[in-house]
Write a protein that holds these residues in place. Structure first.
Motif, PDB file in Angstrom:
ATOM      1  N   PHE A  85       0.843  -1.199   0.000  1.00 11.75           N
ATOM      2  CA  PHE A  85       0.000   0.000   0.000  1.00 11.75           C
ATOM      3  C   PHE A  85       0.878   1.249   0.000  1.00 11.75           C
ATOM      4  N   ARG A  86       0.297   2.361  -0.454  1.00 13.12           N
ATOM      5  CA  ARG A  86       1.031   3.627  -0.470  1.00 13.12           C
ATOM      6  C   ARG A  86       0.202   4.674   0.243  1.00 13.12           C
ATOM      7  N   VAL A  87       0.868   5.485   1.051  1.00 10.10           N
ATOM      8  CA  VAL A  87       0.202   6.617   1.686  1.00 10.10           C
ATOM      9  C   VAL A  87      -0.043   7.638   0.572  1.00 10.10           C
ATOM     10  N   PRO A  88      -1.301   7.999   0.321  1.00  6.82           N
ATOM     11  CA  PRO A  88      -1.610   8.913  -0.788  1.00  6.82           C
ATOM     12  C   PRO A  88      -0.807  10.214  -0.711  1.00  6.82           C
ATOM     13  N   GLY A  89      -0.305  10.621  -1.865  1.00  8.14           N
ATOM     14  CA  GLY A  89       0.434  11.869  -1.958  1.00  8.14           C
ATOM     15  C   GLY A  89       1.877  11.785  -1.488  1.00  8.14           C
ATOM     16  N   THR A  90       2.323  10.585  -1.141  1.00  8.21           N
ATOM     17  CA  THR A  90       3.708  10.418  -0.673  1.00  8.21           C
ATOM     18  C   THR A  90       4.318   9.202  -1.362  1.00  8.21           C
ATOM     19  N   GLY A  91       5.572   9.006  -1.146  1.00  6.56           N
ATOM     20  CA  GLY A  91       6.245   7.810  -1.639  1.00  6.56           C
ATOM     21  C   GLY A  91       6.343   6.740  -0.561  1.00  6.56           C
ATOM     22  N   ILE A  92       5.656   6.952   0.558  1.00 12.27           N
ATOM     23  CA  ILE A  92       5.733   6.013   1.682  1.00 12.27           C
ATOM     24  C   ILE A  92       4.884   4.786   1.383  1.00 12.27           C
ATOM     25  N   ARG A  93       5.532   3.634   1.442  1.00  8.82           N
ATOM     26  CA  ARG A  93       4.846   2.372   1.186  1.00  8.82           C
ATOM     27  C   ARG A  93       4.884   1.533   2.453  1.00  8.82           C
ATOM     28  N   PHE A  94       3.820   0.758   2.650  1.00  9.23           N
ATOM     29  CA  PHE A  94       3.753  -0.142   3.796  1.00  9.23           C
ATOM     30  C   PHE A  94       2.945  -1.358   3.380  1.00  9.23           C
ATOM     31  N   GLY A  95       3.022  -2.396   4.191  1.00 14.12           N
ATOM     32  CA  GLY A  95       2.319  -3.626   3.852  1.00 14.12           C
ATOM     33  C   GLY A  95       1.625  -4.217   5.052  1.00 14.12           C
ATOM     34  N   TRP A  96       1.252  -5.482   4.899  1.00 17.20           N
ATOM     35  CA  TRP A  96       0.527  -6.168   5.963  1.00 17.20           C
ATOM     36  C   TRP A  96       1.356  -6.300   7.227  1.00 17.20           C
ATOM     37  N   ASP A  97       2.665  -6.320   7.089  1.00 17.26           N
ATOM     38  CA  ASP A  97       3.530  -6.370   8.273  1.00 17.26           C
ATOM     39  C   ASP A  97       3.251  -5.162   9.169  1.00 17.26           C
ATOM     40  N   SER A  98       3.167  -3.986   8.584  1.00 17.20           N
ATOM     41  CA  SER A  98       2.896  -2.763   9.353  1.00 17.20           C
ATOM     42  C   SER A  98       1.484  -2.765   9.933  1.00 17.20           C
ATOM     43  N   LEU A 139       9.376   1.261  12.494  1.00 10.53           N
ATOM     44  CA  LEU A 139      10.404   0.394  11.924  1.00 10.53           C
ATOM     45  C   LEU A 139       9.824  -0.448  10.789  1.00 10.53           C
ATOM     46  N   ASP A 140       8.613  -0.972  10.987  1.00 11.70           N
ATOM     47  CA  ASP A 140       7.992  -1.787   9.941  1.00 11.70           C
ATOM     48  C   ASP A 140       7.880  -1.022   8.631  1.00 11.70           C
ATOM     49  N   VAL A 141       7.542   0.253   8.715  1.00  8.00           N
ATOM     50  CA  VAL A 141       7.400   1.068   7.510  1.00  8.00           C
ATOM     51  C   VAL A 141       8.767   1.369   6.897  1.00  8.00           C
ATOM     52  N   ALA A 142       9.772   1.595   7.737  1.00 11.26           N
ATOM     53  CA  ALA A 142      11.088   2.015   7.248  1.00 11.26           C
ATOM     54  C   ALA A 142      12.022   0.853   6.905  1.00 11.26           C
ATOM     55  N   PHE A 143      12.021  -0.202   7.698  1.00 13.75           N
ATOM     56  CA  PHE A 143      13.046  -1.245   7.578  1.00 13.75           C
ATOM     57  C   PHE A 143      12.760  -2.263   6.481  1.00 13.75           C
ATOM     58  N   LYS A 144      11.548  -2.737   6.357  1.00 13.88           N
ATOM     59  CA  LYS A 144      11.131  -3.687   5.320  1.00 13.88           C
ATOM     60  C   LYS A 144      12.035  -4.927   5.254  1.00 13.88           C
ATOM     61  N   ALA A 145      12.032  -5.692   6.334  1.00 13.46           N
ATOM     62  CA  ALA A 145      12.912  -6.858   6.450  1.00 13.46           C
ATOM     63  C   ALA A 145      12.697  -7.882   5.343  1.00 13.46           C
ATOM     64  N   ASN A 146      11.456  -8.119   4.957  1.00 17.17           N
ATOM     65  CA  ASN A 146      11.195  -9.127   3.924  1.00 17.17           C
ATOM     66  C   ASN A 146      11.775  -8.717   2.575  1.00 17.17           C
ATOM     67  N   ARG A 147      11.628  -7.457   2.227  1.00 18.62           N
ATOM     68  CA  ARG A 147      12.189  -6.977   0.960  1.00 18.62           C
ATOM     69  C   ARG A 147      13.710  -6.986   1.020  1.00 18.62           C
ATOM     70  N   ARG A 148      14.275  -6.656   2.175  1.00 18.91           N
ATOM     71  CA  ARG A 148      15.735  -6.740   2.327  1.00 18.91           C
ATOM     72  C   ARG A 148      16.200  -8.175   2.099  1.00 18.91           C
ATOM     73  N   ASN A 149      15.475  -9.118   2.691  1.00 15.72           N
ATOM     74  CA  ASN A 149      15.888 -10.513   2.586  1.00 15.72           C
ATOM     75  C   ASN A 149      15.769 -11.053   1.170  1.00 15.72           C
ATOM     76  N   THR A 150      14.716 -10.702   0.469  1.00 19.59           N
ATOM     77  CA  THR A 150      14.607 -11.193  -0.908  1.00 19.59           C
ATOM     78  C   THR A 150      15.650 -10.526  -1.802  1.00 19.59           C
ATOM     79  N   ALA A 151      15.996  -9.264  -1.513  1.00 19.34           N
ATOM     80  CA  ALA A 151      17.061  -8.597  -2.280  1.00 19.34           C
ATOM     81  C   ALA A 151      18.406  -9.284  -2.028  1.00 19.34           C
ATOM     82  N   LEU A 152      18.666  -9.647  -0.767  1.00 20.32           N
ATOM     83  CA  LEU A 152      19.896 -10.385  -0.450  1.00 20.32           C
ATOM     84  C   LEU A 152      19.940 -11.711  -1.206  1.00 20.32           C
TER      85      LEU A 152
END
Length: 125
Positions: free
Chosen positions: A23-36, A93-106
């Motif tokens: 999901f994206r916060v409207p009008g921003t580039g901030i994205r978050f997901g079900w983790d958040s 932290l959930d919004v900023a860190f994105k552990a799952n995306r970090r792990n798949t990128a690794l």
């Protein structure tokens, strides 16, 4: 990268996107997901979000990820779960860190590097 590994990696990236950036916060580039979102439920939400994160780690193991990579991935998950239990700080932290995306990128970087090394050595799986 074999077609099977690529298919599995793409599936993991979809899980990570859903958990961390669906999901994206409207009008921003901030994205978050079900983790958040689930993290807003004290303790239970953080425990529930560890499931998909653990699945990504398990699949990395099944795909032949080396121990060092799996330890880095586990560290990302641990940080997400432990800090996630702290009210407000964990939600940020959930919004900023994105552990799952970090792990798949690794994992993607590892698999691509492995593929380049095998190609350079003259043997492609």
């Amino acid at each position: 990268m074999t077609p099977d590994k690529l298919r599995r990696l793409e599936r993991l990236e979809k899980v990570a996107r859903t958990m961390d950036a669906n999901f994206r916060v409207p009008g921003t580039g901030i994205r978050f997901g079900w983790d958040s979102i689930l993290g807003l439920v004290p303790f239970l939400g953080d425990v529930a979000t560890a499931g998909p994160a653990g699945f990504i780690l398990l699949e990395a193991h099944r795909m032949g990820a080396p121990t060092g990579l799996k330890l880095r991935m586990a560290g990302n998950i641990g940080m997400d779960v432990v800090v996630g239990t702290v009210p407000l700080l964990g939600d940020l932290l959930d919004v900023a860190f994105k552990a799952n995306r970090r792990n798949t990128a690794l994992l993607r970087r590892h698999l691509e590097r492995e593929d380049r090394e095998q190609s350079a050595a003259g043997r492609v799986e």
